[in-house]
Enzyme design. Structure first.
Site, PDB file in Angstrom:
ATOM      1  N   ASP A  31       0.827  -1.192   0.000  1.00  0.00           N
ATOM      2  CA  ASP A  31       0.000   0.000   0.000  1.00  0.00           C
ATOM      3  C   ASP A  31       0.866   1.248   0.000  1.00  0.00           C
ATOM      4  OD1 ASP A  31      -2.595   1.001   0.048  1.00  0.00           O
ATOM      5  OD2 ASP A  31      -2.212   1.723   2.073  1.00  0.00           O
ATOM      6  N   TYR A  32       1.965   1.129   0.665  1.00  0.00           N
ATOM      7  CA  TYR A  32       2.888   2.252   0.782  1.00  0.00           C
ATOM      8  C   TYR A  32       3.418   2.664  -0.595  1.00  0.00           C
ATOM      9  CZ  TYR A  32       7.058   4.814   2.207  1.00  0.00           C
ATOM     10  OH  TYR A  32       8.018   5.760   2.359  1.00  0.00           O
ATOM     11  N   LEU A  81     -37.048  -9.641 -13.920  1.00  0.00           N
ATOM     12  CA  LEU A  81     -36.965 -11.071 -14.200  1.00  0.00           C
ATOM     13  C   LEU A  81     -38.230 -11.738 -13.687  1.00  0.00           C
ATOM     14  CD1 LEU A  81     -33.325 -11.859 -13.014  1.00  0.00           C
ATOM     15  CD2 LEU A  81     -34.180 -12.006 -15.366  1.00  0.00           C
ATOM     16  N   GLU A 111     -26.413 -18.492 -12.854  1.00  0.00           N
ATOM     17  CA  GLU A 111     -25.681 -17.477 -12.091  1.00  0.00           C
ATOM     18  C   GLU A 111     -26.383 -17.302 -10.761  1.00  0.00           C
ATOM     19  OE1 GLU A 111     -25.623 -13.864 -14.482  1.00  0.00           O
ATOM     20  OE2 GLU A 111     -25.546 -15.156 -16.233  1.00  0.00           O
ATOM     21  N   LYS A 113     -28.120 -14.918  -8.030  1.00  0.00           N
ATOM     22  CA  LYS A 113     -28.807 -13.623  -8.094  1.00  0.00           C
ATOM     23  C   LYS A 113     -28.208 -12.756  -6.986  1.00  0.00           C
ATOM     24  CE  LYS A 113     -33.401 -11.797  -8.984  1.00  0.00           C
ATOM     25  NZ  LYS A 113     -33.654 -10.727  -8.035  1.00  0.00           N
ATOM     26  N   ASP A 115     -27.644  -9.801  -4.581  1.00  0.00           N
ATOM     27  CA  ASP A 115     -28.676  -8.985  -3.967  1.00  0.00           C
ATOM     28  C   ASP A 115     -28.151  -7.581  -3.669  1.00  0.00           C
ATOM     29  OD1 ASP A 115     -31.198  -8.611  -3.146  1.00  0.00           O
ATOM     30  OD2 ASP A 115     -31.032  -9.709  -1.264  1.00  0.00           O
ATOM     31  N   ARG A 134     -31.055   1.442 -12.532  1.00  0.00           N
ATOM     32  CA  ARG A 134     -32.127   0.865 -13.322  1.00  0.00           C
ATOM     33  C   ARG A 134     -33.341   1.793 -13.378  1.00  0.00           C
ATOM     34  NH1 ARG A 134     -35.033  -5.011 -12.593  1.00  0.00           N
ATOM     35  NH2 ARG A 134     -36.123  -4.062 -10.855  1.00  0.00           N
ATOM     36  N   GLU A 170     -24.525  -5.704 -10.683  1.00  0.00           N
ATOM     37  CA  GLU A 170     -25.178  -5.412  -9.419  1.00  0.00           C
ATOM     38  C   GLU A 170     -24.155  -4.783  -8.478  1.00  0.00           C
ATOM     39  OE1 GLU A 170     -28.323  -6.292  -9.580  1.00  0.00           O
ATOM     40  OE2 GLU A 170     -29.091  -6.383  -7.519  1.00  0.00           O
ATOM     41  N   TYR A 222     -23.065  -9.207 -14.816  1.00  0.00           N
ATOM     42  CA  TYR A 222     -23.806 -10.367 -15.294  1.00  0.00           C
ATOM     43  C   TYR A 222     -24.301 -10.274 -16.730  1.00  0.00           C
ATOM     44  CZ  TYR A 222     -27.720  -7.509 -13.632  1.00  0.00           C
ATOM     45  OH  TYR A 222     -28.588  -6.482 -13.399  1.00  0.00           O
ATOM     46  N   LYS A 309     -36.102 -18.326  -6.906  1.00  0.00           N
ATOM     47  CA  LYS A 309     -35.915 -17.724  -5.579  1.00  0.00           C
ATOM     48  C   LYS A 309     -35.737 -18.804  -4.517  1.00  0.00           C
ATOM     49  CE  LYS A 309     -36.697 -13.271  -6.268  1.00  0.00           C
ATOM     50  NZ  LYS A 309     -36.989 -12.117  -5.523  1.00  0.00           N
ATOM     51  N   CYS A 403     -43.213   7.195  28.372  1.00  0.00           N
ATOM     52  CA  CYS A 403     -42.012   6.393  28.567  1.00  0.00           C
ATOM     53  C   CYS A 403     -42.353   5.217  29.478  1.00  0.00           C
ATOM     54  CB  CYS A 403     -40.914   7.266  29.187  1.00  0.00           C
ATOM     55  SG  CYS A 403     -39.474   6.308  29.664  1.00  0.00           S
ATOM     56  N   CYS A 406     -40.197   6.036  32.979  1.00  0.00           N
ATOM     57  CA  CYS A 406     -40.407   7.219  33.831  1.00  0.00           C
ATOM     58  C   CYS A 406     -41.754   7.887  33.576  1.00  0.00           C
ATOM     59  CB  CYS A 406     -39.264   8.209  33.655  1.00  0.00           C
ATOM     60  SG  CYS A 406     -39.350   9.087  32.078  1.00  0.00           S
ATOM     61  N   CYS A 421     -37.956   9.754  24.755  1.00  0.00           N
ATOM     62  CA  CYS A 421     -38.332  10.189  26.086  1.00  0.00           C
ATOM     63  C   CYS A 421     -37.452  11.406  26.375  1.00  0.00           C
ATOM     64  CB  CYS A 421     -38.066   9.093  27.114  1.00  0.00           C
ATOM     65  SG  CYS A 421     -38.124   9.744  28.795  1.00  0.00           S
ATOM     66  N   CYS A 427     -34.691   9.882  33.740  1.00  0.00           N
ATOM     67  CA  CYS A 427     -35.214   8.603  33.253  1.00  0.00           C
ATOM     68  C   CYS A 427     -34.119   7.550  33.441  1.00  0.00           C
ATOM     69  CB  CYS A 427     -35.584   8.775  31.779  1.00  0.00           C
ATOM     70  SG  CYS A 427     -36.167   7.284  30.984  1.00  0.00           S
TER      71      CYS A 427
HETATM   72  P1  AMP Z   1     -36.194  -8.330 -10.035  1.00  0.00           P
HETATM   73  O1  AMP Z   1     -35.765  -6.984  -9.534  1.00  0.00           O
HETATM   74  O2  AMP Z   1     -36.639  -9.271  -8.957  1.00  0.00           O
HETATM   75  O3  AMP Z   1     -37.125  -8.251 -11.199  1.00  0.00           O
HETATM   76  O4  AMP Z   1     -34.876  -9.013 -10.584  1.00  0.00           O
HETATM   77  C1  AMP Z   1     -34.142  -8.446 -11.629  1.00  0.00           C
HETATM   78  C2  AMP Z   1     -32.867  -7.908 -11.079  1.00  0.00           C
HETATM   79  O5  AMP Z   1     -32.049  -8.935 -10.567  1.00  0.00           O
HETATM   80  C3  AMP Z   1     -32.019  -7.269 -12.112  1.00  0.00           C
HETATM   81  O6  AMP Z   1     -32.389  -5.938 -12.334  1.00  0.00           O
HETATM   82  C4  AMP Z   1     -30.652  -7.339 -11.499  1.00  0.00           C
HETATM   83  O7  AMP Z   1     -30.405  -6.153 -10.774  1.00  0.00           O
HETATM   84  C5  AMP Z   1     -30.743  -8.448 -10.485  1.00  0.00           C
HETATM   85  N1  AMP Z   1     -29.754  -9.510 -10.701  1.00  0.00           N
HETATM   86  C6  AMP Z   1     -28.922  -9.975  -9.747  1.00  0.00           C
HETATM   87  N2  AMP Z   1     -28.134 -10.935 -10.203  1.00  0.00           N
HETATM   88  C7  AMP Z   1     -28.433 -11.101 -11.521  1.00  0.00           C
HETATM   89  C8  AMP Z   1     -27.931 -11.948 -12.541  1.00  0.00           C
HETATM   90  N3  AMP Z   1     -26.964 -12.861 -12.303  1.00  0.00           N
HETATM   91  N4  AMP Z   1     -28.470 -11.823 -13.774  1.00  0.00           N
HETATM   92  C9  AMP Z   1     -29.458 -10.928 -14.013  1.00  0.00           C
HETATM   93  N5  AMP Z   1     -29.973 -10.098 -13.080  1.00  0.00           N
HETATM   94  C10 AMP Z   1     -29.468 -10.177 -11.832  1.00  0.00           C
HETATM   95 ZN    ZN Z   2     -38.194   8.019  30.363  1.00  0.00          ZN
END
Ligand code: AMP
Ligand code: ZN
Length: 665
Positions: A31-32, A81, A111, A113, A115, A134, A170, A222, A309, A403, A406, A421, A427
C-alpha cells in the site's frame, strides 16, 4: 520519457495494481508503494492539466458533489426477471421455451442472483463513460461520479473488448464490510443499517462521492449488451468480459439441462451461507444469444431468463406482547415478544419492530400470528401478519404515549422515525445508559465497575450522573449487595485513575449524540479543550474536516445545556482531563500523516499502548489487521507468523521499534 508518457505509464500501472487487488484479490504491491506512485501521478496531473482524464486512478477517491442526479433514458431497456419457486415452475418454463424455439437443444447458464442494486455501465472505445441506475427500467439516474469510486470497476480496459457496449451488473455491499460499517455506527451512537442491499442502493445516491469511496462497495457483472456479434453465447461473453478486467463471479456455470440447473440450485441453496455477499436466488439464462434473440421479451421481462428464488427462512409464531426499550439517548424501540420458535438454527423470542410507522404499516396486533424472517439483519424481522388467524375481537396496536420507565410523555420531532423520552436527566435507563457508556472500555475504561453495579448504585440513590462517581467513597459502597471491602476499594481506585484518561476519550465518554470515537479525536485535536469547544460557533465546528451540520448542532446543544454545564464543571473540579495535556501537545506532530501502522509483538522501550499513542500523536493511524492499506508494520519480539507471512506476500515494510523511534524523532 515525455511527461505524457510518464503519466500514462503510471496510470496503467496503478490500474493494473487496482485490478490485481480488487478483482483478482491478489495484491502485487504494498500500500505504501501504491500511495507513493499515486501521489506522484497526482502531482504530475496537477502540473499538467492538459492531460486531465476523469478516469485516472487518482479520481477513485471521489470528491465530486452531485446535487441533482440527471435522468437518463436507457439505450436498451433494463428488464425485470420472472420468478420461479419450484422444480415444476422451472420445468414449465423449459416447456414454454422449447415450444417457442421448436427444439429441445437448449443450454443454460446458471448465475447467482446478487442482492444489491442494478447498474448499467457504458463504455466507449475501451473507456468507462457513464453509470446509470435501473430506475423504472426505461430511465434511471446518472451516478457516474459515485460509481467511479468502486475500485473493482475497470475505468480503462486493457485492450479493445468491443468498441461500444454496456455492462450490466449489481452493486453490492459484501457482508464483512457491512458489519464493519455497522460496528462503527453503533460505536458512534447511531442506528445500524438494516441490511446490505438497502445500504448498497442508498450509497449510489449519496451526494458526496468521497463518502461513497469510503464504503466497501463492489460490483458483480452479469450481462454484456452490444449490437456487435462478436460472441455466440452468454457464457462466452461473460468469460471474455472477465478477461478484459470485469469482475464476473467464478460461480457462473453452464448447464446442459434443467436437471443440471437444479443441481446448481440445490448446491447454492446451502452454500450461499458461506458466500461473502448475499444472494436470494439463482438466475437461469438461455445460453445461445441467437436463441435469446428469437425468444425476445414480454412487456416486463426477457423470455430467455428466469429467477429461481430460494425459500426465505421464515416461520410463523404468536406475538405475545409489545414492549418498549429506552436507549441512552432516550430513543424508544418497540420490541415484539414472541412465542419462542426455531428459525435458521436459533430460538427466536424477540424481534425488533423499529418504530411506530413500521407497526402501523404491518398493522400488527397483540395475539396475531406473525411471519418472522431472518434476513441480512442480526435481529429477526416481522414480515407480516397471517390475517386468517386473527381473533375477531383484536384491537389495533396503540403506540406507547409515555415512557415505559419514567412515564414522561414521549415526543417525536418531524422527520424523525423514532419517539424519544425527553426526560434526559430523570429517566433511569437514560441515566444509567450514559454512565455505562462513560465507564466503558473505549471511553474512560474504569476497572472494577460494571454495568450492573451502575444500575445498583443508581437504584440506591448514590449516583445520578457520571460526575457523581467521583464523590463515591468506600464506606458508602461496601454495604451494597455483592460488594466486599476489596471490590469496593478497587472500584473507587478505578474511578480515581480515570482522571488520567486523555481528553479525547473524555470527550467521547460524555456521550454527545453523533460524537463517536473518531469524531471525538478530531474535535479534541482541533479545539484542544472543552472550553474552546464550548466557545466554538456552528461555523467553527463545520469548518473542521468531516464535521457536518448534524454533529455540529448536537455538540452545541449538549454544551449549552445547563445540566451538562454543571456536570462538566464538576468533572473539571475533580481533575478529569478536559484539555489536551501540555505534554501531549508538545509531542504531537504530523510526521506520520497518511500512514497506516500495524503493531505486532512485544516491545522494550515502550508498551504497545504507548507505541500506538505515539503513532496517533504524530498523525498516523493504527490498524489491527494487515491489508493493502498498511504502510508499515512495527514488529517487536514474537511477531505472529501468520502476520509475518501476510506482510511478506503484500510486500509491506516491517520496521523495528528503533526504526520507528527514529522515524518520529
Ligand atoms: P427483479 O428486480 O426481482 O425483477 O430481478 C431483476 C434484477 O435482478 C435485475 O435488475 C438485477 O439487478 C438483479 N440480478 C442480480 N443478479 C443477476 C444476474 N446474475 N443476472 C441478471 N440479473 C441479476
Ligand atoms: Zn423516560
Amino acid at each position: 520519457m515525455t511527461v505524457k508518457d510518464k503519466i500514462e505509464s503510471l496510470r496503467k500501472e496503478l490500474n493494473t495494481h487496482n485490478y490485481n487487488y480488487y478483482v483478482l484479490d491478489n495484491a502485487t504491491i504494498s500500500d505504501y508503494e501504491f500511495d507513493i506512485k499515486l501521489k506522484e501521478l497526482e502531482k504530475l496531473e496537477e502540473e499538467n492539466p492538459a492531460f486531465f482524464d476523469p478516469n485516472s486512478p487518482t479520481k477513485r477517491v471521489g470528491g465530486e458533489i452531485t446535487k441533482n442526479f440527471n435522468t437518463i433514458t436507457h439505450k436498451n431497456r433494463m428488464y425485470s426477471l420472472d420468478n420461479s419457486y419450484s422444480k415444476e415452475d422451472l420445468l414449465d418454463w423449459e416447456k414454454r421455451i422449447q415450444k417457442n424455439l421448436g427444439t429441445t437443444d437448449i443450454e443454460y447458464t446458471c448465475e447467482l442472483k446478487y442482492d444489491g442494486a442494478s447498474i448499467n455501465l457504458t463504455y466507449e472505445n475501451g473507456k468507462f463513460f457513464s453509470a446509470v441506475t435501473r430506475g423504472d427500467g426505461f430511465q434511471g439516474d446518472e451516478v457516474t461520479a459515485n460509481i467511479r469510486t468502486i475500485k473493482s470497476i475497470p475505468l480503462h480496459l486493457s485492450d479493445e473488448f468491443i468498441s461500444n457496449f454496456e455492462m450490466r451488473g449489481e452493486i453490492i455491499l459484501p457482508l464483512e464490510g457491512f458489519h464493519k460499517m455497522n460496528e462503527d455506527r453503533v460505536a458512534n451512537g447511531e442506528d445500524p443499517y438494516r441490511n446490505p442491499r438497502n445500504t448498497a442502493s442508498g450509497s449510489l445516491k449519496l451526494q458526496d462521492s468521497a463518502e461513497v469511496a469510503k464504503r466497501p462497495l463492489d460490483c458483480l457483472l452479469y450481462q454484456v449488451v452490444t449490437n456487435e456479434r462478436k460472441y455466440k453465447t452468454h457464457f462466452e461473453s461473460l468469460q471474455a468480459a472477465r478477461n478484459y478486467g470485469f469482475k464476473v463471479p467464478k460461480t457462473i456455470t453452464l448447464a446442459k439441462s434443467i436437471d443440471e440447473v437444479l443441481e446448481f440450485v440445490h448446491h447454492w441453496d446451502v452454500e450461499r451461507h458461506n458466500l461473502p455477499y448475499e444472494t436470494d436466488g439463482v438466475v437461469v439464462k438461455v445460453n445461445s444469444l441467437q436463441q435469446q434473440e428469437e425468444l425476445g421479451y414480454t412487456s416486463k421481462s426477457p423470455r430467455w431468463a428466469i429467477a429461481y428464488k430460494f425459500k426465505a427462512e421464515q416461520v410463523t409464531t404468536v406475538l405475545n406482547e409489545i414492549t418498549y426499550q429506552v436507549g441512552r439517548t432516550g430513543a424508544i424501540t418497540p420490541v415484539a415478544n414472541l412465542e419462542p420458535v426455531h428459525l435458521a438454527g436459533t430460538i427466536v423470542k424477540r424481534a425488533s419492530l423499529h418504530n411506530a410507522d413500521q407497526i402501523e404499516k404491518l398493522d400488527v396486533r397483540i395475539g396475531d400470528t406473525v411471519f418472522v424472517e431472518k434476513g441480512g439483519e442480526i435481529i429477526p424481522k416481522i414480515m407480516g401478519v397471517d390475517l386468517t388467524k386473527r381473533a375477531e375481537d383484536s384491537q389495533p396496536t396503540k403506540y406507547a404515549e409515555h415512557c415505559p420507565v419514567c412515564h414522561t410523555p414521549l415526543v417525536r420531532t418531524e422527520g424523525d422515525a423514532k419517539h424519544y423520552c425527553p426526560n434526559e436527566f430523570g429517566c433511569a435507563p437514560q441515566i444509567t445508559g450514559k454512565i455505562q457508556h462513560y465507564i466503558s472500555r473505549k471511553a474512560m475504561d474504569i476497572d472494577g465497575l460494571g454495568a450492573e453495579t451502575v444500575e445498583l448504585l443508581h437504584k440506591e440513590g448514590l449516583i445520578k450522573n457520571y460526575a457523581d462517581l467521583y464523590d463515591l467513597n468506600v464506606t458508602q459502597v461496601v454495604p451494597l449487595e455483592r460488594m466486599a471491602e476489596k471490590s469496593a476499594k478497587n472500584m473507587i481506585e478505578g474511578i480515581s485513575k480515570s482522571k488520567e484518561i486523555p481528553f479525547e476519550k473524555v470527550l467521547f465518554a460524555l456521550g454527545i449524540r453523533f460524537v463517536g470515537e473518531t469524531v471525538a479525536k478530531k474535535l479534541a485535536k482541533h479545539f484542544t479543550s472543552i472550553d474552546n469547544l464550548s466557545n466554538a460557533s456552528f461555523e467553527d465546528l463545520i469548518a473542521v474536516d468531516e464535521i457536518g451540520d448534524r454533529i455540529a448542532q448536537s455538540v452545541i446543544d449538549f454544551l449549552s445545556d445547563e445540566n451538562n454545564i454543571e456536570i462538566i464543571g464538576r468533572l473539571k473540579s475533580y481533575g478529569v482531563q478536559l484539555e489536551v495535556s501540555q505534554e501531549n501537545l508538545a509531542n504531537q506532530t504530523n510526521k506520520l500523516e497518511g500512514k497506516v501502522f500495524v503493531v505486532s509483538g512485544v516491545f522494550h522501550q515502550m508498551s504497545r499502548t504507548e507505541l500506538k499513542k505515539a503513532i496517533e500523536d504524530n498523525g498516523g493511524k493504527v490498524s489491527s489487521s494487515i491489508s493493502k492499506k498498511t504502510s508499515f508494520i512495527v514488529a517487536g519480539d514474537n511477531m505472529g507468523p501468520s502476520k509475518l507471512a501476510k506482510a511478506e506476500t503484500l510486500g509491506i515494510p516491517i520496521i523495528s521499534e528503533d526504526d520507528f523511534i527514529a522515524m518520529i524523532n
